[in-house]
Design a protein around this motif. Structure first.
Motif, PDB file in Angstrom:
ATOM      1  N   GLU A  47      37.685  33.503  49.717  1.00 22.67           N
ATOM      2  CA  GLU A  47      39.002  32.968  50.078  1.00 22.67           C
ATOM      3  C   GLU A  47      39.486  33.801  51.255  1.00 22.67           C
ATOM      4  O   GLU A  47      39.557  35.028  51.182  1.00 22.67           O
ATOM      5  CB  GLU A  47      39.958  33.089  48.898  1.00 22.67           C
ATOM      6  N   MET A  87      47.386  30.306  57.015  1.00 31.71           N
ATOM      7  CA  MET A  87      46.747  29.376  56.085  1.00 31.71           C
ATOM      8  C   MET A  87      45.568  30.058  55.386  1.00 31.71           C
ATOM      9  O   MET A  87      44.977  30.998  55.907  1.00 31.71           O
ATOM     10  CB  MET A  87      46.246  28.134  56.826  1.00 31.71           C
ATOM     11  N   LYS A  88      45.243  29.555  54.205  1.00 35.26           N
ATOM     12  CA  LYS A  88      44.094  30.074  53.483  1.00 35.26           C
ATOM     13  C   LYS A  88      42.996  29.009  53.454  1.00 35.26           C
ATOM     14  O   LYS A  88      43.273  27.816  53.373  1.00 35.26           O
ATOM     15  CB  LYS A  88      44.474  30.463  52.051  1.00 35.26           C
ATOM     16  N   ARG A 107      42.264  34.341  54.593  1.00 37.80           N
ATOM     17  CA  ARG A 107      43.524  34.036  55.264  1.00 37.80           C
ATOM     18  C   ARG A 107      43.268  34.003  56.769  1.00 37.80           C
ATOM     19  O   ARG A 107      42.751  34.946  57.354  1.00 37.80           O
ATOM     20  CB  ARG A 107      44.596  35.073  54.927  1.00 37.80           C
ATOM     21  N   THR A 149      42.048  21.670  47.636  1.00 32.69           N
ATOM     22  CA  THR A 149      41.531  21.941  48.977  1.00 32.69           C
ATOM     23  C   THR A 149      41.466  20.649  49.785  1.00 32.69           C
ATOM     24  O   THR A 149      41.395  19.548  49.234  1.00 32.69           O
ATOM     25  CB  THR A 149      40.133  22.570  48.911  1.00 32.69           C
ATOM     26  N   HIS A 193      45.448  24.741  49.548  1.00 38.16           N
ATOM     27  CA  HIS A 193      46.889  24.565  49.456  1.00 38.16           C
ATOM     28  C   HIS A 193      47.455  25.407  48.306  1.00 38.16           C
ATOM     29  O   HIS A 193      46.725  25.874  47.428  1.00 38.16           O
ATOM     30  CB  HIS A 193      47.233  23.085  49.238  1.00 38.16           C
ATOM     31  N   GLU A 194      48.776  25.580  48.322  1.00 38.28           N
ATOM     32  CA  GLU A 194      49.432  26.392  47.288  1.00 38.28           C
ATOM     33  C   GLU A 194      49.245  25.789  45.906  1.00 38.28           C
ATOM     34  O   GLU A 194      49.228  26.511  44.904  1.00 38.28           O
ATOM     35  CB  GLU A 194      50.925  26.526  47.604  1.00 38.28           C
ATOM     36  N   GLU A 195      49.109  24.476  45.826  1.00 41.65           N
ATOM     37  CA  GLU A 195      48.926  23.827  44.532  1.00 41.65           C
ATOM     38  C   GLU A 195      47.540  24.081  43.944  1.00 41.65           C
ATOM     39  O   GLU A 195      47.273  23.759  42.786  1.00 41.65           O
ATOM     40  CB  GLU A 195      49.150  22.317  44.662  1.00 41.65           C
ATOM     41  N   GLY A 196      46.618  24.619  44.793  1.00 42.58           N
ATOM     42  CA  GLY A 196      45.275  24.916  44.310  1.00 42.58           C
ATOM     43  C   GLY A 196      44.220  23.940  44.742  1.00 42.58           C
ATOM     44  O   GLY A 196      43.023  24.197  44.559  1.00 42.58           O
ATOM     45  N   THR A 216      40.865  37.420  51.238  1.00 38.40           N
ATOM     46  CA  THR A 216      41.913  37.644  50.234  1.00 38.40           C
ATOM     47  C   THR A 216      41.395  37.472  48.811  1.00 38.40           C
ATOM     48  O   THR A 216      42.123  37.743  47.856  1.00 38.40           O
ATOM     49  CB  THR A 216      43.085  36.665  50.460  1.00 38.40           C
TER      50      THR A 216
END
Length: 478
Positions: free
Chosen positions: A292, A237-238, A294, A225, A220-223, A254
């Motif tokens: 990581e 999504m990553k 994408r 998982t 997630h963007e907040e870091g 990425t």
């Protein structure tokens, strides 16, 4: 255009596909709107289906002796097996074994009552208890055959099922209970073997799907998982893939560097180094680094999923031998039924022969002339070949392509991993300056001990095979 898919229970060969196509095509506007997948037991209708049309399609399928139900798809790739009852999975096997067991029991009882010679030749009247046992053998063996024979008779399209059913009924009428039971059992056994062959091919395709893990670790963007089902992930999504884990979805790296074992997808035997910007595929295995990635494709559109769909569609590319056998059977079966009828009727009418004898001769022609071995052998061989190739990592799109290599004159192969194992081994050692092979190998193994490179692994394996004591290496650089 929207389409509707059905699970067809009892569809295991091209003959049943042809029967379904004849019955369902007029309801949906033509054969071009139907697609069949024998391996998955699936029929796809490429027109909107709702209400009355859905009921009409189900009735048409039921009239053929098969059953249709909406396709319950638990995987977006369309190859996950639907949950079925024990009877749907093992019913045919149970009935065939029951038929064989009752056949043996009837023969033993007949032998005990009147002697085994009489039981084998079917001379004289068969005792009622023995006849009932034989009748039970016929019913259990013909459970899946007789409905299809009735359908063929109603449509005036004689096939193998009708041919065998007429022969069995005639044998019973003449009191040849052993012959009736044996013919039914053997024919049911041949159909069971064909069904098994198709099931093996289905399992081989389903095994391919297990290459990709069902869960993905989404970043997630907040870091933080989170583990989510792979089919819930969408492009953009990553995800994080740790060392040694399988990659669940196609994507682009990425962040991070690693080596990836792509052999399950590309056939490349050596791990491929990937870094930022590199492509990775679902079902491949991450090496020593954290990646990581994408996501670029959904679970139903990955390279692996597309490969599986090619295998599912393989039965539409039928081999020339299959097409010839089908054409032969369409002419041969009615011709043999006409010949048997002529043998049973013409001699008594013209020469005054006994009706019972010539009817028996006509039934004998029906039994020995049945082309089931010929018609069944070709699709079984093709499907078995496709399944065997899939289990060994070779994906063949259909029977037509399976037969094509018979006409090749020249073949070009990729060497590594195809003609060779793709696992390097130490073949020879050339020491210099008065060093021995053992000294050279021990020094090389010391420097390569902590590396995961294929050549390093080969050196360490050779040192271990020779039982060398490898000294620790200090202050060395790669």
């Amino acid at each position: 255009m929207s389409s509707t898919r059905y699970k067809i229970h009892g569809m295991d060969c091209a003959d049943e596909v042809a029967v379904l196509a004849r019955e369902v095509a007029p309801l949906v506007g033509g054969r071009e709107h139907l697609r069949f997948d024998v391996l998955s037991g699936r029929m796809e209708v490429a027109v909107p289906v709702e209400g009355e049309l859905d009921e009409a399609i189900r009735r048409a399928v039921a009239a053929t002796g098969m059953t249709a139900q909406p396709w319950e798809e638990f995987c977006t790739s369309g190859v996950c097996a639907v949950e079925e009852s024990f009877w749907r999975r093992k019913g045919r096997l149970v009935l065939v074994f029951a038929s064989g067991g009752l056949l043996l029991l009837g023969f033993l009882l007949h032998g005990l009552f009147e002697g085994f010679r009489t039981a084998l030749t079917s001379e004289g009247a068969t005792p009622l208890p023995v006849a009932l046992v034989y009748l039970a053998s016929v019913v259990t063996g013909g459970w899946y055959i007789f409905p299809k024979a009735l359908f063929a008779a109603r449509r005036l399209r004689p096939d193998m099922n009708l041919l065998m059913t007429v022969a069995v009924i005639g044998a019973i009428f003449l009191g040849a209970w052993l012959e009736a039971s044996a013919v039914t059992f053997l024919f049911a056994l041949s159909l069971l073997l064909e069904s098994w062959s198709v099931s093996r091919a289905r399992r081989a395709v389903e095994a391919l799907m297990s290459l990709a893990p069902p869960m993905a670790r989404i970043l997630h963007e907040e870091g933080d998982t989170e583990m989510v089902p792979a089919e819930a992930a969408v492009p953009g999504m990553k995800m994080i893939v740790r060392p040694g884990e399988k990659i669940p979805l196609d994507g682009v790296v990425t962040g991070g560097r690693s080596s990836v074992n792509q052999a399950p997808i590309t056939g490349e035997s050596l791990p491929v180094d990937v870094e930022k910007g590199g492509e990775v595929y679902a079902g491949t295995i991450n090496g020593e680094g954290v990646l990581e990635i994408r996501v670029t494709h959904t679970a139903g559109d990955t390279t692996l999923a597309r490969m599986i769909r090619l295998i599912e569609e393989s039965r539409s590319h039928r081999a020339p031998s299959e097409q010839w056998v089908d054409r032969f059977a369409r002419v041969y079966t009615p011709a043999m039924m006409f010949l048997a009828f002529a043998v049973a009727v013409i001699p008594p009418l013209l020469a005054g022969g006994g009706w019972e004898r010539w009817i028996y001769e006509g039934l004998v022609i029906l039994v020995i002339a049945c082309p089931c071995a010929l018609v069944i052998s070709t699709p079984v061989s093709v499907v078995a070949g496709l399944a065997s190739a899939a289990r060994n990592g070779v994906l063949i799109k259909g029977g037509a392509y399976l037969e094509a290599p018979a006409h090749l004159r020249v073949a070009a192969f990729d060497k590594t991993g195809t003609l060779t194992e793709g696992r390097p081994r130490v073949k020879s050692l050339v020491p210099l300056n008065d060093h021995t092979e053992e000294e050279l190998l021990a020094i090389a193994a010391a420097m390569e001990r902590d590396s995961t490179h294929p050549l390093a692994l080969a050196i360490c394996e050779e040192a271990e095979r020779r039982g060398l004591e490898v000294p620790p290496a200090e202050e060395h650089t790669a």
